[in-house]
Design an enzyme around this catalytic site. Structure first.
Site, PDB file in Angstrom:
ATOM      1  N   VAL A 130       0.830  -1.199   0.000  1.00 39.91           N
ATOM      2  CA  VAL A 130       0.000   0.000   0.000  1.00 39.91           C
ATOM      3  C   VAL A 130       0.867   1.253   0.000  1.00 39.91           C
ATOM      4  CG1 VAL A 130      -1.665   1.314   1.349  1.00 39.91           C
ATOM      5  CG2 VAL A 130      -1.967  -1.122   1.037  1.00 39.91           C
ATOM      6  N   ALA A 131       1.990   1.180   0.691  1.00 38.57           N
ATOM      7  CA  ALA A 131       2.872   2.338   0.755  1.00 38.57           C
ATOM      8  C   ALA A 131       3.389   2.705  -0.626  1.00 38.57           C
ATOM      9  CB  ALA A 131       4.050   2.051   1.687  1.00 38.57           C
TER      10      ALA A 131
ATOM     11  N   ASP B  25       0.573  29.030 -40.895  1.00 38.23           N
ATOM     12  CA  ASP B  25      -0.014  29.775 -41.973  1.00 38.23           C
ATOM     13  C   ASP B  25       0.422  31.220 -41.917  1.00 38.23           C
ATOM     14  OD1 ASP B  25      -1.815  29.177 -43.802  1.00 38.23           O
ATOM     15  OD2 ASP B  25      -3.542  29.119 -42.465  1.00 38.23           O
TER      16      ASP B  25
ATOM     17  N   ASP C 281      -6.340  25.454 -42.650  1.00 40.03           N
ATOM     18  CA  ASP C 281      -7.716  25.925 -42.603  1.00 40.03           C
ATOM     19  C   ASP C 281      -8.577  25.372 -43.732  1.00 40.03           C
ATOM     20  OD1 ASP C 281      -6.442  27.301 -44.560  1.00 40.03           O
ATOM     21  OD2 ASP C 281      -6.776  29.292 -43.724  1.00 40.03           O
TER      22      ASP C 281
ATOM     23  N   ASP D 221      -6.635  20.286 -45.998  1.00 33.87           N
ATOM     24  CA  ASP D 221      -5.599  20.278 -44.973  1.00 33.87           C
ATOM     25  C   ASP D 221      -5.792  19.149 -43.959  1.00 33.87           C
ATOM     26  OD1 ASP D 221      -4.232  22.388 -46.030  1.00 33.87           O
ATOM     27  OD2 ASP D 221      -5.285  23.904 -44.860  1.00 33.87           O
TER      28      ASP D 221
ATOM     29  N   THR E  11      -3.562  13.046   4.224  1.00 33.39           N
ATOM     30  CA  THR E  11      -2.846  14.317   4.277  1.00 33.39           C
ATOM     31  C   THR E  11      -2.189  14.692   2.951  1.00 33.39           C
ATOM     32  OG1 THR E  11      -0.958  13.097   5.121  1.00 33.39           O
ATOM     33  CG2 THR E  11      -2.388  14.139   6.736  1.00 33.39           C
ATOM     34  N   ASP E  12      -1.891  13.697   2.101  1.00 34.40           N
ATOM     35  CA  ASP E  12      -1.151  13.995   0.871  1.00 34.40           C
ATOM     36  C   ASP E  12      -2.011  14.543  -0.262  1.00 34.40           C
ATOM     37  OD1 ASP E  12       1.386  13.563   1.510  1.00 34.40           O
ATOM     38  OD2 ASP E  12       1.673  11.717   0.358  1.00 34.40           O
TER      39      ASP E  12
HETATM   40  P1  ADP Z   1      -2.338  31.699 -47.508  1.00 33.59           P
HETATM   41  O1  ADP Z   1      -1.281  30.724 -47.174  1.00 33.59           O
HETATM   42  O2  ADP Z   1      -1.812  33.097 -47.442  1.00 33.59           O
HETATM   43  O3  ADP Z   1      -3.591  31.512 -46.738  1.00 33.59           O
HETATM   44  P2  ADP Z   1      -3.876  30.668 -49.754  1.00 33.59           P
HETATM   45  O4  ADP Z   1      -3.481  29.263 -49.935  1.00 33.59           O
HETATM   46  O5  ADP Z   1      -5.169  30.977 -49.093  1.00 33.59           O
HETATM   47  O6  ADP Z   1      -2.674  31.484 -49.060  1.00 33.59           O
HETATM   48  O7  ADP Z   1      -3.911  31.380 -51.167  1.00 33.59           O
HETATM   49  C1  ADP Z   1      -2.851  31.236 -52.061  1.00 33.59           C
HETATM   50  C2  ADP Z   1      -3.006  32.224 -53.170  1.00 33.59           C
HETATM   51  O8  ADP Z   1      -4.187  31.921 -53.923  1.00 33.59           O
HETATM   52  C3  ADP Z   1      -3.196  33.635 -52.689  1.00 33.59           C
HETATM   53  O9  ADP Z   1      -1.974  34.304 -52.611  1.00 33.59           O
HETATM   54  C4  ADP Z   1      -4.063  34.263 -53.732  1.00 33.59           C
HETATM   55  O10 ADP Z   1      -3.254  34.798 -54.757  1.00 33.59           O
HETATM   56  C5  ADP Z   1      -4.848  33.111 -54.295  1.00 33.59           C
HETATM   57  N1  ADP Z   1      -6.199  33.096 -53.762  1.00 33.59           N
HETATM   58  C6  ADP Z   1      -6.563  32.932 -52.470  1.00 33.59           C
HETATM   59  N2  ADP Z   1      -7.890  32.948 -52.331  1.00 33.59           N
HETATM   60  C7  ADP Z   1      -8.407  33.131 -53.570  1.00 33.59           C
HETATM   61  C8  ADP Z   1      -9.748  33.237 -54.118  1.00 33.59           C
HETATM   62  N3  ADP Z   1     -10.828  33.150 -53.356  1.00 33.59           N
HETATM   63  N4  ADP Z   1      -9.868  33.428 -55.456  1.00 33.59           N
HETATM   64  C9  ADP Z   1      -8.795  33.493 -56.233  1.00 33.59           C
HETATM   65  N5  ADP Z   1      -7.528  33.399 -55.801  1.00 33.59           N
HETATM   66  C10 ADP Z   1      -7.325  33.229 -54.493  1.00 33.59           C
HETATM   67 MG    MG Z   2      -5.536  30.812 -46.798  1.00 33.75          MG
END
Ligand code: ADP
Ligand code: MG
Length: 843
Positions: free
Chosen positions: A255-256, A302, A578, A582, A677-678
């Site tokens: 137990v200890a 990013d 984003d 991705d 106590t611990d």
């Molecule tokens: P970031 O890494 O800056 O987020 P993105 O991958 O979003 O870059 O975009 C890459 C490039 O694609 C941008 O630099 C821009 O020139 C072009 N781009 C981004 N969004 C759009 C859009 N909605 N329509 C047309 N070109 C776009």
């Molecule tokens: Mg972007």
């Protein structure tokens, strides 16, 4: 499959939507309600240690020691309730974190696109879906453009489906590509997802790696405890002791050594950190991500929105007819435009083309200021058009939406085809335009985000057909300044030995400029393009394993390879993302980081950490908290292990002396220490605030129990406390002429040893607040002060409140005993100070 953006039904009115919401209730799945509390409580009595202790209790009872039997059962129950309370709190905390996760939907209400909470969707709502969105309700497709939907979570089928008009899309699936307008047919409990969710609700959650590792530590320690216990029993038998008495010792030793309260304390400590992170806008999606965050050695971030503010404004437009500068406040439609008349006319044309490609976006006047609705970049193009007085109409059109591989989007309508995108993705499609490349390079070098706008007359049958034989209308340069405190956060990472890379889809010149402005581009930094990365993963890792790298024009596939290559170099990688594509990179990274404000639902689902404010500094804050939590876990580990040494020593003295040295502690006293106590001081150590040096020097990765913990607990603090307690015990016996037959003397001596250990643990709690900083220079931890006061109250209860002294076998010390017991405090503190001093000298 492209489709026309014909005018829609206009959606519901907000009044009608509100009425339906009242009538049918919110669009929520029936509460997922984790494990039932009773089940959770019962589970605490059935795990490995509990069973071990139950067996011990049963044996004690058979061996005719009912008091011990009851006491052990009591320990299991108390410990179980305590563990339950902690786990329940942790569970609730995790639930609250899930509730914070943003799920929004874009609907058309009163004829206008509007972003609403997914819970507010009602049947009949017209929902606009685009790549990356999670479908929030069952719905019928109304219009569709190149729509692809991932239904794997409903059907298990991993190949995306391509719903056409009138097909059904289901709640819980994801749009991986394209766009669609859908009309909601079922919400909440009426969706197919709700049916499936109720089936899987009780599915067991897999154990996290941290939990598995801890379980291993605890199991190994437990098995050692049992082995030592058995060995002691053997010694007792060899000495010819009464089997019952031998058994008592064996149980005491076991137990200890068993660290009963450890697992729940760790869980609670992680949950507390996760909540603290949520306060700072960092949402962890699994508790053990807290620990991984602390171990992060490489952050791939990013640019747009993370390092920069994502507040876009078009400041310059280049056209073959000349350049124009634009100034203005935020997203307000008015501003100052400078440039010649020819240039201005050409800019109007380019701006009108850009607007055609971004029909959804607009700026809205709200609460006295202009706010963007939709993608800030597209809104900035609308604002540009308004400022230069361009045509902002967006007639019915066939759209080929943006995707990060093509890096452009296009639109075909009655006036021909308009294309907008990254210059390197658009210029090659255009007739040669003198000066365009130079303009792109020059604008990019100033940190501006550059877009090319092009056009051709005529109709288009498909995307490839649309994006050919273009004429360049102009190059739009957008400003997106770095966030204010990004430079500080980057400096903090450097100090913490964390390497940084900017991974962006943007132009290398723009990326470099922002990297220089924020201080990210390190002294041996490097700017490379995704297309130029070595094909071999080993070479890739070697190339990128340096601080302050910029990788521009990357595709989502590049991100995945970068994460893997850096992991191959032994890094713990955090990777932001984003977009729809991705997901794989986020899952592959040790810490996938998604944007809560601007990212897609797909990325958020794949992530371990969601930044509610999209802010780079938030990642760094989360790393700091992760490190602090790791340190806290080590703090209370040291605290626990030290106590174990002190608890075990009396039994070792007894065994080594062949049973002639009296036992300083009873088994019940050991239990009183372990789960009495611990407890609170250990919890309070888990709440220690990050110290200022948390982010200096590289991460403490590796195991929780490493050499430094072992040395401190078993080599320094433990022996000091144990020997001081044994000395107090011995001196009290000597003062009573070593009359072992006198039960009063034996009880006072044992009570003195017990008191000495409690007081030693009191000092130990303060010593464990840091492995390096001397106690006297540590600033307060109020919880710990409270915990220590409680510890003293408990000590008094154990010593003075009948029948406890009798049961435990230790009564209140004499004045001499008190004095001797109290010396453990300075002894522990002194030994601790000496070790810290030596350590500082050595490093
Ligand atoms: P970031 O890494 O800056 O987020 P993105 O991958 O979003 O870059 O975009 C890459 C490039 O694609 C941008 O630099 C821009 O020139 C072009 N781009 C981004 N969004 C759009 C859009 N909605 N329509 C047309 N070109 C776009
Ligand atoms: Mg972007």
């Amino acid at each position: 499959m492209p489709a026309t953006t014909k005018s829609t039904t206009g959606g519901l009115t907000s009044a009608e939507a509100a009425r339906r919401l009242r009538e049918n209730g919110p669009n929520l799945l029936p509460a997922a309600g984790g494990t039932h509390p009773v089940v959770l409580l019962l589970k605490q009595f059935g795990h490995f240690f509990a069973i071990l202790l139950w067996v011990a209790a049963a044996l004690a009872s058979v061996a005719g020691m009912p008091a011990l039997s009851v006491a052990i059962a009591l320990v299991v129950v108390l410990n179980g309730v305590f563990a339950f309370a902690q786990e329940y709190r942790a569970d609730r905390a995790a639930q609250r974190l899930r509730d914070l996760m943003p799920t929004r939907a874009t609907v058309r209400r009163d004829g206008e696109p509007r972003v609403v909470d997914a819970a507010d969707l009602v049947v009949g709502d017209e929902v606009l879906l685009q790549g990356g969105d999670r479908v929030c309700a069952d719905a019928r497709v109304f219009q569709v453009a190149a729509l692809a939907v991932d239904e794997s979570m409903l059907s298990g089928e991993s190949v995306p489906v391509h719903p056409a008009a009138d097909d059904v899309v289901r709640a819980g699936t994801y749009v991986t590509e394209g766009e669609a307008t859908v009309v909601v047919t079922a919400t909440g409990a009426h969706t197919r997802l709700a049916g499936i969710a109720s089936l899987t609700r009780d599915a067991v959650r897999p154990k996290s790696p941290l939990a598995l590792r801890l379980h291993r530590v605890v199991t190994v320690v437990g098995l050692i405890a049992v082995a030592v216990g058995v060995a002691f029993y053997g010694v007792a038998m060899l000495l010819g002791l009464d089997p019952a008495e031998g058994f008592l010792f064996a149980v005491g030793v076991t137990v200890a050594l068993v660290p009963e309260g450890l697992l729940p304390t760790v869980t609670l400590s992680l949950a507390r950190a996760a909540q603290e992170m949520a306060h700072r806008k960092a949402l962890v999606r699994r508790l053990d991500a807290v620990e991984t965050l602390g171990a992060t050695t490489f952050v791939c971030t990013d640019k747009t929105g993370t390092l920069t503010r994502n507040e876009m404004a078009a400041v310059r437009v280049w056209t073959p007819a000349g350049e124009v500068s634009v100034e203005g406040e935020g997203y307000a439609p008015t501003g100052r435009v400078t440039g010649g008349p020819d240039a201005l006319a050409a800019v109007r044309r380019a701006a009108a083309g850009a607007v055609r490609c971004s029909p959804g976006a607009r700026a809205e006047h709200r609460d006295g200021r202009w706010s963007p609705v939709g993608d800030p970049m597209e809104v900035a193009l609308h604002v540009l058009a308004a400022r230069v007085g361009a045509d902002t109409s967006t007639p019915e059109a066939t759209r080929f939406p943006f995707d990060p591989r093509r890096r452009r989007s296009s639109v075909a309508d009655g006036d021909g085809v308009h294309v907008i995108g990254a210059p390197d993705a658009v210029l090659p499609l255009c007739a040669p335009t003198p000066g365009a490349r130079e303009a792109v390079a020059e604008l990019g070098a100033r940190g501006l985000r550059v877009l090319a706008v092009a056009w051709r007359p005529g109709a288009a049958v498909d995307q490839a057909d649309a994006e050919r034989d273009l004429v360049l209308l102009g190059v739009v340069a957008l400003q997106d300044p770095p966030r204010d405190d990004v430079a500080d956060s980057i400096a903090l990472c450097r100090e913490a030995g964390i390497k940084l890379a900017m991974i962006t889809g943007d132009h290398p010149a723009t990326a470099r400029a922002i990297a220089v402005q924020t201080g990210l581009l390190g002294p041996d930094g490097l700017v490379v393009e995704g297309g130029d990365l070595p094909a071999d993963d080993h070479a890739l890792g070697e190339l990128l394993d340096r601080d302050g790298v910029v990788v521009a024009r990357v595709t989502p596939e590049d991100k995945l390879r970068i994460a893997r290559a850096l992991q191959g170099r032994g890094h713990v990688v955090a990777m932001t993302g984003d977009g729809v594509n991705d997901g794989p990179a986020l899952r592959a990274a040790d810490i996938g980081v998604a944007m809560g404000a601007s990212g897609t639902d797909v990325a958020r689902e794949a992530a371990d950490l969601v930044l509610l404010d999209d802010h780079f500094g938030t990642i760094v804050a989360a790393v700091e908290l992760g490190r602090a939590t790791f340190a806290n876990i080590r703090r209370f580990l040291t605290y626990h292990l030290t106590d174990n040494v002190a608890e075990l020593t009396p039994f070792v003295f007894w065994a080594l002396s062949g049973g002639s040295y009296p036992l300083a502690l009873s088994v019940l006293q050991v239990l009183a220490l372990d789960i009495g106590t611990d407890l609170l001081p250990a919890l309070a150590l888990g709440a220690e605030k990050p110290n200022p040096r948390t982010m200096t020097g590289p991460a403490r990765t590796g195991s929780l129990i490493d050499r430094s913990v072992l040395v401190r607990a078993f080599g320094v603090l433990g022996p000091a406390e144990a020997l001081a307690a044994m000395a107090a015990f011995t001196l009290v016996l000597l003062a009573g002429d070593w009359d072992l037959g006198d039960p009063v003397l034996a009880a006072t001596a044992s009570g003195t040893a017990f008191t000495a250990i409690v007081l030693g643990q009191l000092a130990n709690a303060f010593a464990c607040r840091s492995a390096t900083t001397p106690v006297k220079t540590l600033r307060g931890n109020r919880l710990l002060v409270g915990a220590v006061l409680f510890e003293l109250v408990l000590l008094a209860v154990f010593l003075f409140v009948p029948p406890l002294p009798g049961l435990l076998g230790g009564s209140a010390p004499t004045p001499l005993g008190w004095a001797l017991a109290a010396t453990t405090i300075p002894v522990v503190l002194l030994v601790d100070a000496v070790q810290k001093w030596v350590r500082r000298r050595l490093t």
